[in-house]
Write an enzyme that holds these catalytic residues in place. Structure first.
Site, PDB file in Angstrom:
ATOM      1  N   LYS A 119     -13.153   0.380   7.056  1.00  0.00           N
ATOM      2  CA  LYS A 119     -13.449  -0.744   6.437  1.00  0.00           C
ATOM      3  C   LYS A 119     -14.450  -1.390   6.162  1.00  0.00           C
ATOM      4  O   LYS A 119     -16.153  -1.305   6.458  1.00  0.00           O
ATOM      5  CB  LYS A 119     -12.546  -1.482   5.313  1.00  0.00           C
ATOM      6  CG  LYS A 119     -11.853  -0.469   5.092  1.00  0.00           C
ATOM      7  CD  LYS A 119     -11.897   0.544   4.135  1.00  0.00           C
ATOM      8  CE  LYS A 119     -10.080   0.993   4.410  1.00  0.00           C
ATOM      9  NZ  LYS A 119      -9.321   1.764   3.667  1.00  0.00           N
ATOM     10  N   ASP A 144      -1.157  -6.537   9.022  1.00  0.00           N
ATOM     11  CA  ASP A 144      -1.391  -4.853   9.161  1.00  0.00           C
ATOM     12  C   ASP A 144      -3.295  -5.546   9.041  1.00  0.00           C
ATOM     13  O   ASP A 144      -3.280  -6.558   7.874  1.00  0.00           O
ATOM     14  CB  ASP A 144      -1.057  -4.237   8.059  1.00  0.00           C
ATOM     15  CG  ASP A 144      -1.431  -2.586   7.571  1.00  0.00           C
ATOM     16  OD1 ASP A 144      -3.487  -2.644   8.569  1.00  0.00           O
ATOM     17  OD2 ASP A 144      -1.628  -2.250   6.503  1.00  0.00           O
ATOM     18  N   TRP A 164       0.720  -0.923   0.002  1.00  0.00           N
ATOM     19  CA  TRP A 164      -0.147  -0.092  -0.249  1.00  0.00           C
ATOM     20  C   TRP A 164       0.400   1.128   0.077  1.00  0.00           C
ATOM     21  O   TRP A 164       2.320   1.578   1.094  1.00  0.00           O
ATOM     22  CB  TRP A 164      -0.885  -0.169   1.363  1.00  0.00           C
ATOM     23  CG  TRP A 164      -1.248   1.246   0.872  1.00  0.00           C
ATOM     24  CD1 TRP A 164      -2.516   1.410   0.558  1.00  0.00           C
ATOM     25  CD2 TRP A 164      -2.114   1.953   2.822  1.00  0.00           C
ATOM     26  NE1 TRP A 164      -3.350   2.962   1.061  1.00  0.00           N
ATOM     27  CE2 TRP A 164      -2.962   2.808   1.916  1.00  0.00           C
ATOM     28  CE3 TRP A 164      -1.535   1.749   3.916  1.00  0.00           C
ATOM     29  CZ2 TRP A 164      -2.887   3.506   3.315  1.00  0.00           C
ATOM     30  CZ3 TRP A 164      -2.042   2.625   4.751  1.00  0.00           C
ATOM     31  CH2 TRP A 164      -2.955   3.697   4.795  1.00  0.00           C
ATOM     32  N   ALA A 172      -6.448  -4.027   8.131  1.00  0.00           N
ATOM     33  CA  ALA A 172      -7.146  -3.605   7.770  1.00  0.00           C
ATOM     34  C   ALA A 172      -8.444  -3.681   7.122  1.00  0.00           C
ATOM     35  O   ALA A 172      -9.958  -3.328   6.768  1.00  0.00           O
ATOM     36  CB  ALA A 172      -6.336  -2.414   6.220  1.00  0.00           C
TER      37      ALA A 172
HETATM   38  C1  LMR Z   1      -6.473   2.794  -0.166  1.00  0.00           C
HETATM   39  O1  LMR Z   1      -5.931   2.127   0.018  1.00  0.00           O
HETATM   40  O2  LMR Z   1      -7.613   3.406  -0.605  1.00  0.00           O
HETATM   41  C2  LMR Z   1      -7.220   3.217   1.147  1.00  0.00           C
HETATM   42  O3  LMR Z   1      -6.671   2.753   2.256  1.00  0.00           O
HETATM   43  C3  LMR Z   1      -7.265   4.698   1.511  1.00  0.00           C
HETATM   44  C4  LMR Z   1      -6.301   5.636   2.128  1.00  0.00           C
HETATM   45  O4  LMR Z   1      -6.251   5.873   3.097  1.00  0.00           O
HETATM   46  O5  LMR Z   1      -5.334   5.288   1.288  1.00  0.00           O
END
Ligand code: LMR
Length: 397
Positions: A246, A211, A130, A213
């Site tokens: 989420k 993590d 991410w 999420a």
């Molecule tokens: C994403 O990956 O789009 C979400 O987790 C929102 C973010 O804060 O990036």
């Protein structure tokens, strides 16, 4: 003083939100930021959240400070949700939890704790990971190194290379792992692969930092916590960052937790005391509203059942969108294989198209996704799916 500050480029994910809002096209499709949407393209407040929120407001008699470690009813309920109510690590008192300012705040607290304990630690992250993991983890001085993870040729995981890379790390290295619904690829480790990762972690004496999420949005609340529960049973140390954004739809309320597991209850208590200092230094205390709502939901059987049903509906909708997307893309682009999207889980998949084509999709078809071609599956609907598949076919032609 501030004349030296040049304008920063937009955040790669959040910048898309603003660009999408400014687009006047009636055809526009937002597959950018990871926010769940229903069939009408809305992100409604969950009914369980609405009911819990009313109860919270009725019962609340003060707005005085909570504490740097957060709302204790919330952090304990979150321990049970992540680890399972009767997990031996909880019963032995080896897990201590601090509330985070959302999942991001929990990740940062974990990074700060690692930095406090071993400032030269390297955190090994999946390739890719991410986008916001990078600033969150390096912001306190930790270094990041990638390990092989996603195989764009198959849409699966390069598991042999991943295991080999982890098996060459020095003891004490930190490995960041996604519990489920891998962001940005949607490619998750199977239970067997998790066991293989565990064996390497044990052999090399690595510290896993998980993590989580998207608990409940991949295979279910318990299935998505498989690695957390397995690792907590077998390892002396573990960090777990959890987000309620989420799965409870509480994005703006910023509710999350960092769970710290060490060899003994007293060491975990000592680690928590560092976190309390870190939190006090950074922002003093987390907000309470989202945490109070979650603890109400998890503490009430009726609300908990309602939330689980609503979460199950979100998960099922994403799964059926995945199936329909594979069908529509296969029809629109018969020479390409998109079946991997049906095997992946969670909100995201990588379409596997170049940044130039991503830009063309946006400029010519008003379809928004991040430059790596990550799409938020939950942004699709029966209204836009066919248009999206046709736009992809045109951009690939
Ligand atoms: C994403 O990956 O789009 C979400 O987790 C929102 C973010 O804060 O990036």
């Amino acid at each position: 003083m501030f004349e030296r500050l040049e304008r920063m480029p937009d955040d790669p994910i959040l910048g898309l939100m603003a660009a999408f809002r400014a687009d006047q096209s009636p055809d526009k499709v937002d597959l950018g930021v990871g926010v769940y949407r229903n069939g009408r393209g809305e992100t409604p407040v969950l009914e369980a959240v609405r009911r819990a929120e009313r109860l919270v407001l009725e019962a609340q008699s003060t707005k005085t400070y909570v504490a740097p470690a957060g709302n204790a009813a919330f952090t304990q309920a979150m321990e049970r949700l992540a680890f399972g109510a009767s997990h031996p690590a909880l019963i032995s008192g080896r897990v201590r939890t601090i509330q985070g300012v959302g999942g991001c705040g929990a990740l940062r607290l974990g990074a700060e704790l690692i930095h406090a304990a071993a400032p030269h630690s390297i955190v090994h992250v999946s390739s890719p990971t991410w986008a916001n993991h990078v600033p969150l983890l390096t912001g306190c001085g930790l270094e990041l190194e990638p390990y092989p993870y996603y195989d764009p040729a198959t849409g699966g995981i390069r598991s042999a290379e991943m295991l080999q890379a982890l098996d060459s790390l020095p003891a004490g290295s930190v490995v960041l792992l996604h519990a489920s619904c891998h962001n940005p690829t949607g490619a998750d480790l199977s239970e067997e692969q998790w066991r293989e990762v565990l064996a390497v972690v044990q052999r090399r004496r690595l510290l896993p930092f998980i993590d989580m999420a998207y608990q409940g949005l991949g295979g279910g609340v318990d299935a998505d916590a498989f690695a957390v529960r397995l690792f907590a049973s077998e390892l002396p140390e573990l960090l777990v960052a959890v987000s309620c954004s989420k799965n409870f739809g509480l994005y703006r309320e910023r509710a999350g937790t960092l769970h710290i597991l060490t060899e003994s209850a007293s060491r975990s208590e000592a680690a928590l005391s560092h976190e309390v200092r870190i939190a006090r230094r950074l922002y003093s205390m987390p907000p309470d509203h989202g945490a109070a709502i979650v603890s109400r939901i998890l503490g009430d059987e009726g609300l908990r059942d309602l939330w689980r049903r609503e979460l199950g509906d979100m998960r099922e909708r994403i799964l059926s969108l995945r199936r329909e997307l594979v069908r529509q893309l296969s029809a629109a682009c018969p020479s390409q294989d998109f079946s991997f999207i049906g095997a992946q889980r969670g909100m995201f998949s990588l379409l596997g198209v170049s940044p130039e084509r991503v830009r063309a999709l946006r400029a010519d078809h008003h379809v928004y996704m991040t430059e790596d071609s990550r799409i938020n599956i939950a942004g699709l609907s029966s209204e836009n799916l066919e248009y999206f598949a046709r736009s992809v076919a045109r951009a690939l032609a």
